[in-house]
Design a protein around this motif. Sequence first.
Motif, short mmCIF file in Angstrom:
data_model
loop_
_atom_site.label_atom_id
_atom_site.label_comp_id
_atom_site.label_asym_id
_atom_site.label_seq_id
_atom_site.Cartn_x
_atom_site.Cartn_y
_atom_site.Cartn_z
N SER A 1 70.36 -42.50 -32.63
CA SER A 1 68.96 -41.80 -33.16
C SER A 1 67.87 -42.26 -32.13
CB SER A 1 68.65 -42.05 -34.54
OG SER A 1 67.47 -41.86 -34.83
N GLN B 1 71.68 -46.33 -35.69
CA GLN B 1 70.10 -46.19 -35.32
C GLN B 1 69.88 -46.31 -33.95
OE1 GLN B 1 69.45 -49.89 -37.59
NE2 GLN B 1 67.84 -48.99 -38.92
N LEU C 1 65.56 -43.35 -40.49
CA LEU C 1 65.40 -42.88 -39.12
C LEU C 1 64.19 -42.06 -38.96
CD1 LEU C 1 69.21 -41.95 -39.00
CD2 LEU C 1 67.94 -43.93 -37.80
#
Lengths: 118, 250
Positions: free
Chosen positions: B165, B162, B249
């Motif tokens: 991203s 995460q 995401l």
Amino acid sequence: MKKILVIEDNAMVIKSLQFKLTKDGYNVIIAPDGREAMKLLKEDEYDLILTDLNLPFVTGNELIAYVKENLSAVPIIVLSTSTQESIIMDAFNMGVEDFITKPFSPNELSLRVRRLLS
Amino acid sequence: MEEQSKELANLHGILIVHKDYDQISQLSLYLKEQGYYCDHAKSGLEAIKKFETEDGFKTLIIQENNIPLNAYKTIDYIKTELNKNPYSIVLQESEGTEIVASQKLVPVDQFYVLGDDINILLQHIKNQDEEDLNVEQSPYYSIDYLKEISDNNKEFIEESLQLFSVSVAKDIGELYLKVKAKDYEEIRKIAHKIKPSFAMVENFKGVELCDEITYKAKEEDFKKLIKELFTEFAEIQNALKRDYPNLNLQ
């Protein structure tokens, strides 16, 4: 518990260092830039500093110079993505104790930190 | 509860459904000794609630004639309504229980008769872990390094993905702004900062591009190289979205 100041601006590297060093039993304090690191160094004492060289506001080299002049007993490990010999040699010439390239090997990190803190 | 969730995130979770805990306590203890996270539910309804609220149960072992929902109805609900796909083992009281036609339509992976050799059951559960390891890896990223740092801690790995991203998307956005402002020194610094993120997900094309931007690129090359870096990031991002739909995401 030994206290380590980590100065690093990459969020993923911070997370992995925090995870690994905490698991190894150290108290890990994070500074995301050189200015915050200077503030923390003036407020508290640390057993070891792990620092990147390319930092916002205050560069890694300026920070190393400050520590070596004012807190000479605190060992420094430089963390850098650079494998350029000149950059590594410059860091050693400034008096840093060790150098680790990013991304780090978890076992290598544990060993090098333990060696400097023993 | 929080500790349970953490344990469930790190271990292969098994939910055993049986009205009488004493009947399955030995099975549960044995599986815990083998390193699995085991939880118990008395009924199919309780099992459904647990699957609704907790992620991480990879295996469901359920008493065939549980009431009010039997094993087949419970498995069917979990798979079709909750869209979860645990490895499903029906626990029979005795061998050769007759299965009615409608129940045959429910995809059960295994049957186990309580009291039979427990190693057979264990082998089926272990096989799933091996299958998980053999899942084809994306050519754009690998989590091997994140596994190595964290001793395969699922929570750490997912949080790191995460972070990859979010933080790389932000930094690449900054790169585009700096190109527009012709701030080449800052572009080199940002690329240098991003490099370990690509290295940690083992995307070496991204690492090379960051190196090129940091050390070698001329002013006229920046735009093209940053576009290539963004394309590589987008490929990783697409692969992560496919492989980790639970991470939501952007």
